[in-house]
Motif scaffolding. Structure first.
Motif, mmCIF file in Angstrom:
data_model
loop_
_atom_site.group_PDB
_atom_site.id
_atom_site.type_symbol
_atom_site.label_atom_id
_atom_site.label_comp_id
_atom_site.label_asym_id
_atom_site.label_seq_id
_atom_site.Cartn_x
_atom_site.Cartn_y
_atom_site.Cartn_z
ATOM 1 N N LEU A 1 36.977 40.175 36.596
ATOM 2 C CA LEU A 1 38.228 39.750 37.062
ATOM 3 C C LEU A 1 38.042 39.790 38.578
ATOM 4 N N VAL A 2 38.410 38.765 39.219
ATOM 5 C CA VAL A 2 38.589 38.741 40.668
ATOM 6 C C VAL A 2 39.766 38.286 41.052
ATOM 7 N N THR A 3 40.713 39.197 41.594
ATOM 8 C CA THR A 3 41.841 38.844 42.232
ATOM 9 C C THR A 3 41.817 38.086 43.615
ATOM 10 N N ALA A 4 42.764 37.418 43.985
ATOM 11 C CA ALA A 4 42.738 36.669 45.188
ATOM 12 C C ALA A 4 41.413 35.924 45.408
ATOM 13 N N ALA A 5 41.065 35.051 44.521
ATOM 14 C CA ALA A 5 39.663 34.603 44.335
ATOM 15 C C ALA A 5 39.524 33.360 45.143
ATOM 16 N N SER A 6 40.467 32.778 45.928
ATOM 17 C CA SER A 6 40.334 31.556 46.869
ATOM 18 C C SER A 6 40.330 32.250 48.254
ATOM 19 N N GLY A 7 40.387 33.416 48.101
ATOM 20 C CA GLY A 7 40.107 34.119 49.884
ATOM 21 C C GLY A 7 38.880 34.257 50.174
ATOM 22 N N VAL B 1 33.434 35.248 43.021
ATOM 23 C CA VAL B 1 33.268 34.411 41.999
ATOM 24 C C VAL B 1 32.034 33.673 41.865
ATOM 25 N N GLN B 2 31.264 33.244 42.936
ATOM 26 C CA GLN B 2 30.072 32.848 42.867
ATOM 27 C C GLN B 2 28.956 33.511 42.623
ATOM 28 N N LEU B 3 28.871 34.858 43.232
ATOM 29 C CA LEU B 3 28.103 35.854 42.887
ATOM 30 C C LEU B 3 28.057 36.204 41.458
ATOM 31 N N ALA B 4 29.411 36.589 41.091
ATOM 32 C CA ALA B 4 29.521 37.116 39.577
ATOM 33 C C ALA B 4 28.928 36.144 38.670
ATOM 34 N N LYS B 5 29.096 34.797 38.962
ATOM 35 C CA LYS B 5 28.612 33.864 38.015
ATOM 36 C C LYS B 5 27.096 33.573 38.146
ATOM 37 N N ARG B 6 26.498 33.974 39.073
ATOM 38 C CA ARG B 6 25.164 33.878 39.114
ATOM 39 C C ARG B 6 24.552 35.008 38.229
ATOM 40 N N GLY B 7 25.351 36.166 38.051
ATOM 41 C CA GLY B 7 24.848 37.253 37.049
ATOM 42 C C GLY B 7 25.287 36.791 35.503
ATOM 43 N N ASN B 8 25.010 37.622 34.723
ATOM 44 C CA ASN B 8 25.469 37.282 33.255
ATOM 45 C C ASN B 8 26.963 37.821 33.055
ATOM 46 N N ALA B 9 27.924 37.227 33.774
ATOM 47 C CA ALA B 9 29.381 37.245 33.729
ATOM 48 C C ALA B 9 30.164 36.482 33.194
ATOM 49 N N HIS B 10 31.251 36.786 32.522
ATOM 50 C CA HIS B 10 32.414 35.685 32.322
ATOM 51 C C HIS B 10 33.351 36.308 33.377
ATOM 52 N N VAL B 11 33.944 35.294 34.200
ATOM 53 C CA VAL B 11 34.643 35.491 35.209
ATOM 54 C C VAL B 11 36.163 35.020 35.014
ATOM 55 N N THR B 12 37.101 35.809 35.292
ATOM 56 C CA THR B 12 38.286 35.392 35.171
ATOM 57 C C THR B 12 38.926 35.638 36.738
ATOM 58 N N ASN C 1 46.690 39.048 32.612
ATOM 59 C CA ASN C 1 46.303 38.956 31.079
ATOM 60 C C ASN C 1 45.091 37.789 30.769
ATOM 61 N N SER C 2 43.721 38.171 30.527
ATOM 62 C CA SER C 2 42.902 37.024 30.242
ATOM 63 C C SER C 2 43.481 36.044 29.345
ATOM 64 N N PRO C 3 43.333 34.774 29.472
ATOM 65 C CA PRO C 3 43.572 33.857 28.411
ATOM 66 C C PRO C 3 42.930 33.949 27.116
ATOM 67 N N SER C 4 41.780 34.604 27.227
ATOM 68 C CA SER C 4 40.924 34.647 26.158
ATOM 69 C C SER C 4 41.004 36.034 25.349
ATOM 70 N N GLY C 5 42.083 36.865 25.801
ATOM 71 C CA GLY C 5 42.034 38.332 25.447
ATOM 72 C C GLY C 5 41.145 39.130 26.017
ATOM 73 N N ASN D 1 44.483 46.282 31.006
ATOM 74 C CA ASN D 1 43.316 45.016 31.005
ATOM 75 C C ASN D 1 42.153 45.446 30.963
ATOM 76 N N LEU D 2 41.724 46.982 31.026
ATOM 77 C CA LEU D 2 40.221 47.355 31.372
ATOM 78 C C LEU D 2 39.772 47.600 30.140
ATOM 79 N N SER D 3 38.284 47.635 30.079
ATOM 80 C CA SER D 3 37.624 47.813 28.726
ATOM 81 C C SER D 3 37.480 49.569 28.820
ATOM 82 N N PRO D 4 36.868 50.088 27.918
ATOM 83 C CA PRO D 4 37.113 51.512 27.789
ATOM 84 C C PRO D 4 36.658 52.389 29.140
ATOM 85 N N ASN D 5 35.432 51.683 29.602
ATOM 86 C CA ASN D 5 34.720 52.151 30.807
ATOM 87 C C ASN D 5 35.106 51.272 32.111
ATOM 88 N N GLY D 6 35.980 50.485 31.849
ATOM 89 C CA GLY D 6 36.318 49.616 33.155
ATOM 90 C C GLY D 6 36.670 50.075 34.524
#
Length: 251
Positions: free
Chosen positions: A82-88, A95-106, A137-141, A162-167
């Motif tokens: 998750l990236v907050t204030a993603a347009s800043g 956002v761009q760097l996370a997508k270069r990795g193997n990440a699903h970005v909200t 809340n992630s739209p995809s849960g 909203n965090l995974s067990p080790n988030g």
């Protein structure tokens, strides 16, 4: 030092708050820094396209690669980010760097920037003023393995469910409340952690970002440009907190 990008001081980009480098940068026609913290700007890349990298870009790079553990080559286990204030300034790089990795970005941002953030690669975008956006809340849960937290005023109680067990929440502008939460989570051995980010500039990381820009794999979104003699106006706009991408001050 002509033709160099500088980590310590940005000579044409608005870098941050009124307390100087400790809080994000400075403005000057010329600056002095260690050569090891500089990178040559490729002649085919404009100064405006890379001048935001030494502070905002490096902060995003450190948060994504070191704190969140994302490999920019796409290797490694898929992560939900998750990236907050993603347009800043930092968020749009993250956002761009996370997508270069193997990440699903909200991502979260204001309604007017939703399409922009989608164009940067975000898989899901939330308007932070809506109920789901405010609750993160992630739209995809999905539960988030890491949050690149570039906003202000969001309490730990909003992040935790909203965090995974080790988030973990990586706070790029940690204040007293964040530091207290960080200490409490450490003392109680919580698997969910808040991680204050302290930027450690490295020349090799800046070179990585410059290479990505040169290859067309990373871009700087420019909100506006100001001449140096109107730096106060640029400063005021940045402090207002609603800039999209970077505010550039040109000599």
């Amino acid at each position: 030092m002509a033709g160099k990008l500088m980590n310590a001081v940005q000579y044409t980009a608005y870098g941050g708050g009124p307390d100087g480098l400790q809080n994000g940068g400075g403005l000057a026609d010329f600056a002095v820094t260690k050569e090891s913290l500089t990178v040559a700007r490729p002649p085919e890349v404009s100064a405006a396209d890379v001048v935001g990298l030494p502070i905002a870009g490096l902060t995003a790079h450190q948060a994504v690669t070191q704190s969140a553990g994302i490999n920019l080559d796409g290797s490694g286990k898929e992560a939900n980010i998750l990236v907050t204030a993603a347009s800043g300034g930092v968020g749009h790089y993250a956002v761009q760097l996370a997508k270069r990795g193997n990440a699903h970005v909200t991502a979260t941002c204001g309604a007017r920037n939703i399409e922009l953030v989608k164009s940067l690669g975000a898989d899901e975008v939330l308007d932070y003023k809506t109920t789901d956006g405010a609750a993160l809340n992630s739209p995809s849960g999905r539960k988030y393995d890491a949050v690149i937290h570039c906003a202000n005023g969001i309490p730990w109680s909003t992040f935790e469910p909203n965090l995974s067990p080790n988030g973990k929440v990586i706070d790029i502008t940690p204040g007293p409340t964040s530091l207290v939460t960080f200490a409490l989570k450490k003392l109680t051995f919580s698997k969910k952690q808040l991680v204050p980010l302290v930027l450690i500039p490295k020349g090799e990381n800046l070179q990585c970002l410059v290479n990505l820009v040169k290859e067309g794999k990373l871009k700087t979104v420019i909100d506006s440009k100001y001449p140096l003699d109107k730096a106060a106006e640029a400063w005021a706009k940045s402090i207002d907190g609603h800039a999209t991408g970077k505010i550039i001050v040109e000599p």
